[in-house]
Design an enzyme around this catalytic site. Structure first.
Site, PDB file in Angstrom:
ATOM      1  N   TYR A   1      35.984   7.916 -22.917  1.00 15.75           N
ATOM      2  CA  TYR A   1      36.060   6.722 -21.824  1.00 15.75           C
ATOM      3  C   TYR A   1      36.877   5.745 -22.506  1.00 15.75           C
ATOM      4  O   TYR A   1      36.828   5.037 -23.577  1.00 15.75           O
ATOM      5  CB  TYR A   1      34.581   6.191 -22.087  1.00 15.75           C
TER       6      TYR A   1
ATOM      7  N   ASP B   1      27.346  12.684 -12.597  1.00 17.44           N
ATOM      8  CA  ASP B   1      26.093  12.972 -13.624  1.00 17.44           C
ATOM      9  C   ASP B   1      24.904  13.240 -12.609  1.00 17.44           C
ATOM     10  O   ASP B   1      24.437  12.116 -12.451  1.00 17.44           O
ATOM     11  CB  ASP B   1      26.281  12.182 -14.553  1.00 17.44           C
TER      12      ASP B   1
ATOM     13  N   ARG C   1      33.748  13.088 -18.687  1.00 13.79           N
ATOM     14  CA  ARG C   1      32.650  13.572 -19.329  1.00 13.79           C
ATOM     15  C   ARG C   1      32.172  15.186 -18.547  1.00 13.79           C
ATOM     16  O   ARG C   1      32.609  15.159 -17.204  1.00 13.79           O
ATOM     17  CB  ARG C   1      30.982  12.954 -19.299  1.00 13.79           C
TER      18      ARG C   1
ATOM     19  N   HIS D   1      25.872   4.836 -18.123  1.00 12.78           N
ATOM     20  CA  HIS D   1      24.422   4.907 -17.021  1.00 12.78           C
ATOM     21  C   HIS D   1      24.786   4.028 -15.822  1.00 12.78           C
ATOM     22  O   HIS D   1      23.626   3.355 -15.390  1.00 12.78           O
ATOM     23  CB  HIS D   1      23.188   4.837 -17.741  1.00 12.78           C
TER      24      HIS D   1
ATOM     25  N   ASP E   1       0.788  -1.214  -0.071  1.00 11.71           N
ATOM     26  CA  ASP E   1      -0.047   0.274   0.046  1.00 11.71           C
ATOM     27  C   ASP E   1       0.845   1.113   0.091  1.00 11.71           C
ATOM     28  O   ASP E   1       0.341   2.348   0.543  1.00 11.71           O
ATOM     29  CB  ASP E   1      -1.004   0.101   1.322  1.00 11.71           C
TER      30      ASP E   1
ATOM     31  N   HIS F   1      21.405  17.229 -25.836  1.00 12.60           N
ATOM     32  CA  HIS F   1      20.004  16.970 -25.959  1.00 12.60           C
ATOM     33  C   HIS F   1      19.247  18.183 -25.101  1.00 12.60           C
ATOM     34  O   HIS F   1      19.775  18.919 -24.713  1.00 12.60           O
ATOM     35  CB  HIS F   1      19.787  15.734 -25.104  1.00 12.60           C
TER      36      HIS F   1
ATOM     37  N   GLU G   1      29.704  18.288 -18.317  1.00 12.19           N
ATOM     38  CA  GLU G   1      28.295  18.767 -19.028  1.00 12.19           C
ATOM     39  C   GLU G   1      27.855  19.981 -18.434  1.00 12.19           C
ATOM     40  O   GLU G   1      27.865  20.073 -17.248  1.00 12.19           O
ATOM     41  CB  GLU G   1      27.495  17.555 -18.854  1.00 12.19           C
TER      42      GLU G   1
ATOM     43  N   GLU H   1      27.720  18.101 -23.799  1.00  4.99           N
ATOM     44  CA  GLU H   1      28.347  17.125 -22.851  1.00  4.99           C
ATOM     45  C   GLU H   1      29.473  16.104 -23.524  1.00  4.99           C
ATOM     46  O   GLU H   1      29.077  14.989 -23.743  1.00  4.99           O
ATOM     47  CB  GLU H   1      27.213  16.438 -21.915  1.00  4.99           C
TER      48      GLU H   1
ATOM     49  N   ASP I   1      20.842  19.252 -15.092  1.00  2.00           N
ATOM     50  CA  ASP I   1      21.702  17.989 -15.555  1.00  2.00           C
ATOM     51  C   ASP I   1      23.085  18.606 -15.857  1.00  2.00           C
ATOM     52  O   ASP I   1      23.458  19.066 -16.787  1.00  2.00           O
ATOM     53  CB  ASP I   1      21.229  17.691 -16.971  1.00  2.00           C
TER      54      ASP I   1
ATOM     55  N   HIS J   1      15.773  14.547 -20.652  1.00  2.00           N
ATOM     56  CA  HIS J   1      15.928  14.453 -22.310  1.00  2.00           C
ATOM     57  C   HIS J   1      14.634  14.892 -22.632  1.00  2.00           C
ATOM     58  O   HIS J   1      13.745  14.305 -23.025  1.00  2.00           O
ATOM     59  CB  HIS J   1      16.310  12.959 -22.710  1.00  2.00           C
TER      60      HIS J   1
ATOM     61  N   HIS K   1      28.531   8.624 -27.467  1.00  2.00           N
ATOM     62  CA  HIS K   1      27.046   9.205 -27.353  1.00  2.00           C
ATOM     63  C   HIS K   1      27.342  10.580 -28.293  1.00  2.00           C
ATOM     64  O   HIS K   1      28.045  10.919 -28.537  1.00  2.00           O
ATOM     65  CB  HIS K   1      26.721   9.573 -26.020  1.00  2.00           C
TER      66      HIS K   1
END
Length: 446
Positions: free
Chosen positions: A396, A267, A413, A250, A47, A361, A415, A392, A278, A368, A357
């Protein structure tokens, strides 16, 4: 000493939500209707529910934060062109979960033409949609599709009585998402505040970082600052990746201990009034970059700075990304991590071994955020004043790569959040350092 509280921006006024609805209605045919469902509570366990987060399009058009809402837009309707169905007033439930707006509250506080409680929805919604020949709904929403199917069945049942046929339904998202792509001054103020909270949290994490802490302890520092400053919490799952974990784009486990010889990539961004910050920063756990770490970091930083300078009306995200790819590729060649000519390594996509990547964005009610990146398959969308985006770039180097050991297991990275202005751009996230000397100086002041 308690952390300093940032001054809060003004909330978006009901008049702005009304203006958005009117602008959207003006794009609809007179024989059409649009239905936009809000979000519902989601059970977490037995609940207990997950923290409620309103559906972004519904919020953009109403400002209503309650679950189980439904917005209906009806061009040309004399009794009112906007109708909202909302939660029923229920004193017993409200004693447990808090006071509900009810129909009168929705009309009074949010400027909706007419509101009804959900107990009346099954009775009233078919009559509201009756005679409408086109129905706009978000096609990714099962509730909206169910409403569309019921409206079709109701219209077909009325054909013998001379009622107009429902010719079909169209996706409402291209219309709403095109509007959401350009932020108003009030929205930019909220994004600026979300960015400021996020920046302050990143500074706090840099100050407390030291070898032996766990990634989740830095996460706790970040998210405490978010809540302390009045944000609802993280705008997305916080990433704190030490060492080779930073190479997982991620990575959200945040469970490892931070090693003195590594970098840590954070991040993380706050959500304030549903608008997202972000930010990504990468810094040495010990407070001092090694020679190899600094060299690789400078490649990313210089690419990011040049990309930000390119943000201006008329530029495109495709242009900015291509510029970053060229700069990163040149930097990798200069460090001996790639060989040969820059253009050749771009053409054969050798750089993608280290840069997986895109550079940017959109940013807004969603991290995003919505809006297409191209006008068509061949034409990138040009930037215009009021768009908000991230910049960003990253590099890597996998832990099991065959490159020199000093570079292996490094993920970097950087950003920032950038709003397009008439004169060029404004960086919303400049409150957190990214120059090597600035980072090292800040981290030396615990």
């Amino acid at each position: 000493m308690l952390p300093e509280l940032l001054p809060r921006p003004a909330a978006i006024e009901p008049a702005e939500y009304l203006k958005r609805r009117e602008a959207l209605i003006a794009q609809l045919p007179q024989n059409a209707a649009m239905v936009v469902p809000g979000a519902s509570l989601v059970t977490r366990s037995h609940d207990s529910e997950y923290a409620f987060r309103q559906q972004s399009d519904f919020y953009y058009l109403t400002g209503i934060q309650e679950p189980d809402g439904l917005l209906v837009l009806l061009p040309g309707r004399e009794e009112g062109q906007s109708v909202v169905f909302c939660q029923d007033r229920d004193p017993t439930l409200e004693a447990w979960t808090g006071r509900r707006l009810g129909a009168l509250g929705v009309e009074r506080l949010h400027g909706i033409d007419q509101a009804y409680e959900n107990a009346q929805r099954d009775e009233l919604l078919p009559s509201l949609l009756e005679g409408r020949e086109l129905l706009y709904v978000p096609l990714d929403n099962p509730e909206a599709l169910s409403i569309a199917e019921n409206a079709l069945a109701h219209a077909q049942a009325g054909l013998r009585r001379g009622k107009p046929a429902l010719k079909g339904w169209l996706d409402s998202r291209p219309l709403t998402h095109q509007m959401r792509l350009i932020k108003s001054p009030a929205e930019i103020a909220l994004l600026r505040h979300a960015a400021a909270i996020s920046a302050q949290a990143h500074v706090r994490a840099m100050r407390v970082c030291q070898p032996g802490l766990s990634e989740y302890q830095l996460q706790a520092e970040l998210e405490h600052e978010f809540k302390w400053q009045g944000a609802s919490g993280p705008a997305y799952s916080t990433i704190v990746g030490g060492g080779a974990n930073a190479c997982v784009l991620h990575y959200i486990e945040n469970s490892d201990v931070l090693d003195a010889d590594t970098l840590v990539l954070i991040d993380a961004g706050a959500e304030f009034d549903l608008y997202a910050g972000d930010i990504t920063r990468t810094f040495p756990v010990s407070g001092r970059f090694s020679e190899a770490q600094r060299a690789l970091y400078q490649v990313v930083l210089e690419a990011q700075e040049r990309a930000i300078q390119a943000v201006a009306p008329g530029a495109s995200l495709v242009d900015i990304h291509q510029r970053v790819v060229r700069d990163l590729t040149a930097g990798l060649i200069s460090l001996g991590l790639l060989e040969g000519d820059v253009e050749a390594r771009i053409d054969d996509e050798s750089y993608r071994r280290f840069y997986l990547h895109s550079t940017s964005h959109w940013l807004g009610l969603d991290v995003h955020d919505v809006g297409t990146y191209r006008l068509d398959e061949q034409t990138p969308r040009p930037l215009v004043e009021g768009m908000v985006l991230t910049v960003e770039p990253g590099l890597y180097i996998p832990e099991d790569d065959e490159l020199p050991a000093v570079y292996r297991g490094i993920g970097i990275r950087i950003e920032d959040n950038v709003v397009v202005t008439s004169a060029g751009h404004e960086v919303l996230t400049s409150g957190v350092p990214k120059q090597v000397a600035e980072i090292e100086q800040l981290m030396a002041t615990k």
